[in-house]
Write a protein that holds these residues in place. Sequence first.
Motif, mmCIF file in Angstrom:
data_model
loop_
_atom_site.group_PDB
_atom_site.id
_atom_site.type_symbol
_atom_site.label_atom_id
_atom_site.label_comp_id
_atom_site.label_asym_id
_atom_site.label_seq_id
_atom_site.Cartn_x
_atom_site.Cartn_y
_atom_site.Cartn_z
ATOM 1 N N VAL A 273 10.356 8.438 29.190
ATOM 2 C CA VAL A 273 10.773 7.082 28.806
ATOM 3 C C VAL A 273 11.096 7.020 27.311
ATOM 4 O O VAL A 273 12.040 6.364 26.892
ATOM 5 N N LYS A 274 10.323 7.717 26.499
ATOM 6 C CA LYS A 274 10.545 7.691 25.055
ATOM 7 C C LYS A 274 11.609 8.679 24.580
ATOM 8 O O LYS A 274 11.946 8.689 23.399
ATOM 9 N N SER A 275 12.085 9.548 25.495
ATOM 10 C CA SER A 275 12.916 10.698 25.107
ATOM 11 C C SER A 275 12.199 11.506 24.029
ATOM 12 O O SER A 275 12.786 11.941 23.042
ATOM 13 N N PRO B 174 1.555 6.665 22.700
ATOM 14 C CA PRO B 174 2.367 6.807 21.494
ATOM 15 C C PRO B 174 2.962 5.438 21.165
ATOM 16 O O PRO B 174 2.885 4.525 21.992
ATOM 17 N N SER B 175 3.519 5.296 19.986
ATOM 18 C CA SER B 175 4.174 4.029 19.661
ATOM 19 C C SER B 175 5.284 3.764 20.687
ATOM 20 O O SER B 175 5.969 4.681 21.127
ATOM 21 N N ALA B 176 5.433 2.479 21.064
ATOM 22 C CA ALA B 176 6.332 2.123 22.169
ATOM 23 C C ALA B 176 7.781 1.942 21.698
ATOM 24 O O ALA B 176 8.348 0.852 21.746
ATOM 25 N N ASN B 177 8.340 3.050 21.221
ATOM 26 C CA ASN B 177 9.744 3.036 20.781
ATOM 27 C C ASN B 177 10.367 4.339 21.243
ATOM 28 O O ASN B 177 9.654 5.279 21.583
ATOM 29 N N ARG B 178 11.707 4.369 21.238
ATOM 30 C CA ARG B 178 12.357 5.645 21.551
ATOM 31 C C ARG B 178 12.123 6.608 20.395
ATOM 32 O O ARG B 178 11.964 6.185 19.250
ATOM 33 N N THR C 65 12.312 2.970 14.916
ATOM 34 C CA THR C 65 11.291 2.108 14.306
ATOM 35 C C THR C 65 10.229 1.713 15.329
ATOM 36 O O THR C 65 10.548 1.331 16.452
ATOM 37 N N SER C 66 8.963 1.778 14.919
ATOM 38 C CA SER C 66 7.871 1.419 15.831
ATOM 39 C C SER C 66 7.801 -0.104 16.004
ATOM 40 O O SER C 66 8.109 -0.844 15.081
ATOM 41 N N PRO C 67 7.384 -0.553 17.195
ATOM 42 C CA PRO C 67 7.341 -1.993 17.473
ATOM 43 C C PRO C 67 6.050 -2.649 16.992
ATOM 44 O O PRO C 67 4.972 -2.129 17.207
ATOM 45 N N VAL D 95 1.634 -0.454 10.417
ATOM 46 C CA VAL D 95 2.038 0.958 10.496
ATOM 47 C C VAL D 95 0.951 1.710 11.264
ATOM 48 O O VAL D 95 -0.153 1.200 11.444
ATOM 49 N N GLU D 96 1.280 2.926 11.695
ATOM 50 C CA GLU D 96 0.397 3.685 12.569
ATOM 51 C C GLU D 96 -0.916 4.080 11.884
ATOM 52 O O GLU D 96 -1.037 4.030 10.666
ATOM 53 N N SER D 97 -1.844 4.556 12.722
ATOM 54 C CA SER D 97 -3.164 4.951 12.239
ATOM 55 C C SER D 97 -3.094 6.167 11.314
ATOM 56 O O SER D 97 -2.154 6.964 11.369
ATOM 57 N N ALA E 231 12.713 12.992 10.128
ATOM 58 C CA ALA E 231 13.495 11.806 10.495
ATOM 59 C C ALA E 231 12.704 11.021 11.525
ATOM 60 O O ALA E 231 12.398 11.510 12.597
ATOM 61 N N HIS E 232 12.352 9.798 11.185
ATOM 62 C CA HIS E 232 11.431 9.035 12.010
ATOM 63 C C HIS E 232 11.592 7.577 11.606
ATOM 64 O O HIS E 232 12.040 7.303 10.506
ATOM 65 N N TYR E 233 11.186 6.687 12.478
ATOM 66 C CA TYR E 233 11.137 5.254 12.156
ATOM 67 C C TYR E 233 12.500 4.660 11.800
ATOM 68 O O TYR E 233 12.585 3.664 11.110
HETATM 69 MG MG MG Z 1 5.576 7.031 16.867
#
Ligand code: MG
Length: 317
Positions: free
Chosen positions: A45-47, A132-136, A140-142, A168-170, A224-226
């Motif tokens: 789902v997240k690829s 994991p964060s619910a984004n592709r 960007t994380s939701p 932001v994430e933990s 490359a992230h977010y």
């Molecule tokens: Mg993430």
Amino acid sequence: MSIISIDQAVSALTAGELVAIPTETVYGLAGRIDREETLKKIFTVKSRPFFDPLIVHVSELAQAKSLTREWPQLYDLLAQNFWPGPLTLIAPKNDLVSSLITAGLDSVGLRSPAHPLAREIIRRVGTPLAAPSANRFGRTSPTKAEHVETEFQGMISVVDGGACDVGVESTVLRASNSLGKWQIEILRPGGISPKQIRNLLDRRQISYTIGRAHSNASPGHTKAHYQPESPVVIINKRYDETEILSLVCDRLEQNFTSIVRLPLEGEPSQAARTLYQQLRDLSRKNAVIVIEKSEFHASEDWQMVWDRVERAAILHL
Ligand code: MG
Ligand code: TXA
């Protein structure tokens, strides 16, 4: 709309389906850890590439320990003080943890989230949840339920727990002991700062060193992230707007017609809370998001924010 109730979420998760749930950091795409099919779905789902390990969410310390082969003593103290909360502890895994979760690594990331809805859901499902964060992958994380809906176009059910507090994430942390001294490595800066950890350990007169781990210690924390829809550009010098536009068009070989500025100042915790929301809000067609780097962004307090900004950016000028 795909907003569902807690009861619906508990039933769906129990049946092995994925549900996006709120945590105090970002929304997570949750699934029970004891079904390989469920775990595979998270990646599909997240690829998300299979080399990127998932964090396991628990409701109690004992549940975390039950998934490990070894539990560094220091983690008891850290968990007592920072759990439930935005701290992920890396520990040697046991056989209850599928190697899909850990991307083949021998250790697992464990965290007990503070959001009351996340806690209730984990408790009622009765098994730990990988989330994991619910984004592709790479995006960007939701930090709100509606972000998850937009990201997956309503294909994923979401429990709406409001806007995330931390934003932001933990913090991802690993500790090992050598000759009575703890070596603490921060694999990903986040909601619990090095200062908070130092304060605790100094108070307890514990001998330790603390530092940032080199980047390949945390496989999924890629460069490359977010990334939001519009490109993010970090500005290190003073340029006027026309200069920025022409440099960006040139470097990215694309036509942009406007720039929008995202000022990052004030309290870092406040900046963290709104960063991802702002990256979304400022994204528009043919626009470039510009973030000016100031000296104070290099300070430890800004690490959790600046780490995300650098990974979200595709160009430095
Ligand atoms: Mg993430
Ligand atoms: O705040 C958070 O931690 C959020 C919410 C939903 O809890 N979750 C999250 O998960 O950020 P995710 O999948 O986006 O980030 C997982 C990252 C990996 O990319 C990796 O950097 C690190 O956590 N990680 C997980 N397990 C690890 C392990 N065994 N060794 C090293 N790093 C690990």
